[in-house]
Design a protein around this motif. Structure first.
Motif, PDB file in Angstrom:
ATOM      1  N   ALA A   1     -11.816  -2.917  -4.201  1.00 64.46           N
ATOM      2  CA  ALA A   1     -11.440  -1.498  -4.173  1.00 64.46           C
ATOM      3  C   ALA A   1     -10.071  -1.284  -4.821  1.00 64.46           C
ATOM      4  CB  ALA A   1     -11.430  -0.989  -2.735  1.00 64.46           C
ATOM      5  N   THR A   2      -9.175  -2.240  -4.620  1.00 68.06           N
ATOM      6  CA  THR A   2      -7.844  -2.128  -5.217  1.00 68.06           C
ATOM      7  C   THR A   2      -7.897  -2.329  -6.718  1.00 68.06           C
ATOM      8  OG1 THR A   2      -6.905  -2.983  -3.150  1.00 68.06           O
ATOM      9  CG2 THR A   2      -5.454  -2.927  -5.063  1.00 68.06           C
ATOM     10  N   TYR A   3      -8.719  -3.276  -7.169  1.00 65.24           N
ATOM     11  CA  TYR A   3      -8.882  -3.450  -8.617  1.00 65.24           C
ATOM     12  C   TYR A   3      -9.506  -2.208  -9.252  1.00 65.24           C
ATOM     13  CZ  TYR A   3      -7.600  -8.397  -8.392  1.00 65.24           C
ATOM     14  OH  TYR A   3      -6.910  -9.575  -8.219  1.00 65.24           O
ATOM     15  N   GLU A   4     -10.408  -1.554  -8.528  1.00 61.73           N
ATOM     16  CA  GLU A   4     -10.982  -0.297  -9.026  1.00 61.73           C
ATOM     17  C   GLU A   4      -9.880   0.753  -9.195  1.00 61.73           C
ATOM     18  OE1 GLU A   4     -14.007   0.162 -10.044  1.00 61.73           O
ATOM     19  OE2 GLU A   4     -15.485  -0.842  -8.769  1.00 61.73           O
ATOM     20  N   GLN A   5      -8.932   0.784  -8.263  1.00 64.72           N
ATOM     21  CA  GLN A   5      -7.801   1.717  -8.377  1.00 64.72           C
ATOM     22  C   GLN A   5      -6.990   1.427  -9.640  1.00 64.72           C
ATOM     23  OE1 GLN A   5      -6.449   1.185  -3.954  1.00 64.72           O
ATOM     24  NE2 GLN A   5      -5.457   3.029  -4.719  1.00 64.72           N
TER      25      GLN A   5
ATOM     26  N   SER B   1       2.427   1.725  -3.396  1.00 65.60           N
ATOM     27  CA  SER B   1       1.484   2.204  -4.415  1.00 65.60           C
ATOM     28  C   SER B   1       1.225   3.699  -4.315  1.00 65.60           C
ATOM     29  CB  SER B   1       0.161   1.439  -4.311  1.00 65.60           C
ATOM     30  OG  SER B   1      -0.564   1.825  -3.156  1.00 65.60           O
ATOM     31  N   LYS B   2       1.526   4.275  -3.173  1.00 65.98           N
ATOM     32  CA  LYS B   2       1.298   5.707  -2.957  1.00 65.98           C
ATOM     33  C   LYS B   2       2.585   6.521  -3.023  1.00 65.98           C
ATOM     34  CE  LYS B   2      -2.646   4.656   0.046  1.00 65.98           C
ATOM     35  NZ  LYS B   2      -3.149   4.593   1.441  1.00 65.98           N
TER      36      LYS B   2
ATOM     37  N   ASP C   1       0.834  -1.205   0.000  1.00 67.70           N
ATOM     38  CA  ASP C   1       0.000   0.000   0.000  1.00 67.70           C
ATOM     39  C   ASP C   1       0.870   1.256   0.000  1.00 67.70           C
ATOM     40  OD1 ASP C   1      -2.662   1.283   0.248  1.00 67.70           O
ATOM     41  OD2 ASP C   1      -1.888   1.944   2.192  1.00 67.70           O
TER      42      ASP C   1
ATOM     43  N   THR D   1       3.307   1.124 -10.443  1.00 64.85           N
ATOM     44  CA  THR D   1       2.209   1.345  -9.496  1.00 64.85           C
ATOM     45  C   THR D   1       1.122   0.299  -9.698  1.00 64.85           C
ATOM     46  OG1 THR D   1       2.636   3.720  -9.386  1.00 64.85           O
ATOM     47  CG2 THR D   1       0.446   2.976  -8.734  1.00 64.85           C
TER      48      THR D   1
ATOM     49  N   GLN E   1      -8.446   2.804 -12.768  1.00 69.32           N
ATOM     50  CA  GLN E   1      -8.304   4.248 -12.924  1.00 69.32           C
ATOM     51  C   GLN E   1      -6.990   4.617 -13.609  1.00 69.32           C
ATOM     52  OE1 GLN E   1      -8.844   6.125  -9.096  1.00 69.32           O
ATOM     53  NE2 GLN E   1     -10.842   5.177  -8.762  1.00 69.32           N
ATOM     54  N   ILE E   2      -6.049   3.664 -13.593  1.00 72.67           N
ATOM     55  CA  ILE E   2      -4.722   3.936 -14.156  1.00 72.67           C
ATOM     56  C   ILE E   2      -4.500   3.213 -15.473  1.00 72.67           C
ATOM     57  CG2 ILE E   2      -2.238   3.782 -13.724  1.00 72.67           C
ATOM     58  CD1 ILE E   2      -2.892   3.670 -10.713  1.00 72.67           C
TER      59      ILE E   2
ATOM     60  N   LEU F   1      -0.222  -2.545  -7.101  1.00 69.37           N
ATOM     61  CA  LEU F   1      -1.638  -2.644  -6.752  1.00 69.37           C
ATOM     62  C   LEU F   1      -2.191  -4.034  -7.050  1.00 69.37           C
ATOM     63  CD1 LEU F   1      -2.918   0.835  -7.988  1.00 69.37           C
ATOM     64  CD2 LEU F   1      -2.885   0.031  -5.616  1.00 69.37           C
TER      65      LEU F   1
END
Length: 232
Positions: free
Chosen positions: A97-101, A66-67, A63, A75, A104-105, A79
């Motif tokens: 939620a992580t797959y959703e992140q 990833s930030k 985590d 990244t 986004q990329i 993730l």
């Protein structure tokens, strides 16, 4: 104190020798010495912690990595490791939620449907079939040529979701299931969508008017398959 490069080299050497505890210590020292690039080494820290069964600590390392402001590719890689770890921990909502992140990329047309399929599976495991259905529909309508499209169609059938006949034929055609695709395409020539068929919101554009064309191509494809088989 050792220099940052020497510290990293010591960690990599210890890891190669199987001394995970020393490797962890060196890598963590390196992360403190080089905070701007700590994200790279924290992935290795997470991998080592996961190997030792320290899943919560590994998740924290991933985590943080990833930030850390790394470029998109590393990244996303971090993730994905985090999402897979969350799945191993049976924290399916956190995995989703992580797959959703990631979505986004990520922009790759072959990678996004893979992540969407894992997102759907996570939502199913978390007891949220509506969210799972949305992810499967995105694969079927946005990426009908992708590898997960045919299995996503099957998943939608199990969930009781409806997919219009032409889109179903398109997915089956791309999966080289030609006979089924031809049957589906010919059911509604011209791409008409009958009352029992549903065009999901946000997935417009089912190529109306081209189902007959697809059926023709399918018949040609079947003829070619038969011709090739005759030559064997």
């Amino acid at each position: 104190p050792h220099s940052a490069p020497a510290t990293y080299l010591a960690g990599a050497s210890a890891e190669a020798l199987g001394d995970r505890q020393s490797a962890l210590a060196y890598y963590q020292d390196y992360a403190r010495l080089r905070p701007l690039v700590s994200g790279y080494v924290l992935v290795r820290v997470g991998d080592l912690l996961q190997t030792d069964g320290k899943l919560a600590e590994a998740a924290a390392a991933y985590d943080t990595s990833s930030k850390a402001g790394l470029p998109p590719s590393p990244t996303v890689d971090t993730l994905q490791r985090l999402a897979e770890l969350r799945t191993k921990q049976k924290d399916h909502l956190a995995a989703a939620a992580t797959y959703e992140q990631i979505l986004q990329i990520a922009r790759s047309s072959w990678y996004r449907p893979l992540i969407l399929s894992r997102l759907a599976a996570s939502y199913e495991a978390a007891g949220n079939p509506a969210k799972a259905q949305d992810a499967y529909l995105s694969i079927v309508f946005d990426y009908p040529q992708s590898d997960p499209a045919a299995s996503s169609l099957q998943a939608l059938d199990k969930l009781g979701a409806r997919v219009d006949t032409f889109q179903r034929a398109t997915v089956l055609f791309n999966a080289e299931q030609y006979e089924q695709a031809c049957q589906r395409a010919l059911e509604h020539p011209g791409g008409r969508i009958v009352d029992e068929d549903v065009e999901p919101a946000g997935h417009a554009g089912n190529f109306p008017g081209h189902a007959g064309d697809l059926a023709g191509l399918l018949e040609v494809g079947l003829d070619e398959v038969g011709h090739a088989a005759a030559q064997l």
